[in-house]
Write an enzyme that holds these catalytic residues in place. Sequence first.
Site, short mmCIF file in Angstrom:
data_model
loop_
_atom_site.label_atom_id
_atom_site.label_comp_id
_atom_site.label_asym_id
_atom_site.label_seq_id
_atom_site.Cartn_x
_atom_site.Cartn_y
_atom_site.Cartn_z
CB ALA A 63 -7.94 19.47 17.29
N GLY A 108 -10.01 22.81 20.78
CA GLY A 108 -8.60 23.21 20.92
C GLY A 108 -8.41 24.72 20.80
CD GLU A 111 -8.79 21.79 24.76
OE1 GLU A 111 -8.83 21.44 23.57
OE2 GLU A 111 -8.56 21.00 25.69
N1 CO8 Z 1 -11.40 20.79 11.80
C1 CO8 Z 1 -11.34 20.67 10.45
N2 CO8 Z 1 -12.09 21.42 9.62
C2 CO8 Z 1 -12.92 22.31 10.16
C3 CO8 Z 1 -13.04 22.48 11.55
C4 CO8 Z 1 -12.22 21.68 12.39
N3 CO8 Z 1 -12.23 21.79 13.72
N4 CO8 Z 1 -13.97 23.45 11.80
C5 CO8 Z 1 -14.41 23.85 10.60
N5 CO8 Z 1 -13.78 23.18 9.60
C6 CO8 Z 1 -13.96 23.32 8.15
C7 CO8 Z 1 -15.30 22.70 7.72
O1 CO8 Z 1 -15.15 21.30 7.55
C8 CO8 Z 1 -15.55 23.45 6.44
O2 CO8 Z 1 -14.76 22.88 5.42
P1 CO8 Z 1 -15.44 22.52 3.97
O3 CO8 Z 1 -15.79 23.88 3.43
O4 CO8 Z 1 -14.31 21.87 3.26
O5 CO8 Z 1 -16.63 21.66 4.24
C9 CO8 Z 1 -14.96 24.86 6.72
O6 CO8 Z 1 -14.07 24.70 7.83
C10 CO8 Z 1 -16.03 25.87 7.10
O7 CO8 Z 1 -16.76 25.33 8.18
P2 CO8 Z 1 -18.38 25.19 8.16
O8 CO8 Z 1 -18.87 25.09 6.76
O9 CO8 Z 1 -18.74 24.10 9.11
O10 CO8 Z 1 -18.77 26.63 8.75
P3 CO8 Z 1 -20.10 26.98 9.55
O11 CO8 Z 1 -20.11 28.48 9.67
O12 CO8 Z 1 -21.29 26.30 8.98
O13 CO8 Z 1 -19.87 26.35 11.04
C11 CO8 Z 1 -18.60 25.86 13.02
C12 CO8 Z 1 -18.83 26.83 11.83
C13 CO8 Z 1 -19.82 25.87 13.96
C14 CO8 Z 1 -17.36 26.34 13.77
C15 CO8 Z 1 -18.40 24.43 12.46
O14 CO8 Z 1 -17.40 24.47 11.45
C16 CO8 Z 1 -17.95 23.43 13.50
O15 CO8 Z 1 -18.76 22.93 14.26
N6 CO8 Z 1 -16.63 23.10 13.52
C17 CO8 Z 1 -16.09 22.11 14.40
C18 CO8 Z 1 -15.93 22.66 15.80
C19 CO8 Z 1 -15.42 21.57 16.73
O16 CO8 Z 1 -16.05 20.54 16.95
N7 CO8 Z 1 -14.24 21.81 17.32
C20 CO8 Z 1 -13.62 20.87 18.22
C21 CO8 Z 1 -12.72 19.95 17.48
S1 CO8 Z 1 -12.05 18.65 18.49
C22 CO8 Z 1 -10.86 19.41 19.36
O17 CO8 Z 1 -10.64 20.58 19.24
C23 CO8 Z 1 -10.08 18.53 20.30
C24 CO8 Z 1 -8.96 19.32 20.95
C25 CO8 Z 1 -7.97 18.40 21.60
C26 CO8 Z 1 -6.95 17.89 20.62
C27 CO8 Z 1 -5.90 17.12 21.34
C28 CO8 Z 1 -4.78 16.67 20.42
C29 CO8 Z 1 -4.94 15.42 19.67
#
Ligand code: CO8
Length: 257
Positions: A63, A108, A111
């Site tokens: 998400a 998400g 999921e």
């Molecule tokens: N949301 C928003 N932005 C994101 C997300 C995300 N989930 N994942 C990555 N991005 C963005 C980063 O902020 C970054 O943006 P910017 O360049 O502006 O800083 C860009 O994408 C590239 O990401 P990274 O620089 O972090 O790339 P890396 O290769 O270093 O890392 C990862 C990749 C490991 C995937 C890392 O981006 C990460 O950990 N992302 C988050 C993963 C995460 O925690 N996902 C779970 C989110 S919570 C969720 O999914 C809840 C689901 C239930 C929702 C229910 C409804 C309300």
Amino acid sequence: MSVQVQTHGAIATITISRPEALNALNADVIKGLEDVFRNLHENNAIRGVLLTGDGEKSFVAGADIKELSTLKPEEATALSAKGHRIFQAIEHFTKPVIAVVNGFALGGGCELAMACHIRIATANAKFGLPEVNLGLIPGYGGTQRLAQLVGRAKAFELAMTAQMVTANEAKELGLANHVCETKEAAIALANSILNKAAEKGPLAIEKLIQAINAGYHAEKHGYETEAKLFGELFSTEDFKEGTSAFINKTKPNFKGK
Ligand code: CO8
């Protein structure tokens, strides 16, 4: 458009495209998925659906955390319940749905992939439910579907530790049906499975999906509980700490409050 559809014969390919956020699910993508699956349901010429993420790096990285960070508890519960309805429509879709998991399938995103009937991973795919890193739990059905796919004990371990698993590990766990070296090969395999199923009686395929899913209906209460608890966490300091740590690229310091 962050959700794009292309059709080739009887197969529709849906691509989630938000490359700036690794295809994370914001409100626009969720709405796009709802509309696209509704339209494909009504289109009798379509006999199978392939769902993937744009590019080579990410299926869906979860998400949208920046969007989540602004939600109030009741909005989070409502968004989770809405996601449940859309993901259940995918799970109970009357035509086969295959996720081609091309890179990160986190939170998400994992999921969403788990709501599809079949998952084909590229060799660089990574699956995981990292919500606890944000002071959250999965909110799009992950607490239910991960346990169904890999068993309860493994689901506890993966979700408690936010551990990411590789494509090959996902296959061993039963999370991925196949692993392909490239996205192109994964798409070719998905299309070949979908085209095989498309040659069968559409009513038989529809009833087959219903019958297999019927064994998993008991979890309605589980989904309701997940949405309620997911929303409750939005009033905690830990949630604010976890999401702002992600946004500010720092390590969270959780206090259990
Ligand atoms: N949301 C928003 N932005 C994101 C997300 C995300 N989930 N994942 C990555 N991005 C963005 C980063 O902020 C970054 O943006 P910017 O360049 O502006 O800083 C860009 O994408 C590239 O990401 P990274 O620089 O972090 O790339 P890396 O290769 O270093 O890392 C990862 C990749 C490991 C995937 C890392 O981006 C990460 O950990 N992302 C988050 C993963 C995460 O925690 N996902 C779970 C989110 S919570 C969720 O999914 C809840 C689901 C239930 C929702 C229910 C409804 C309300």
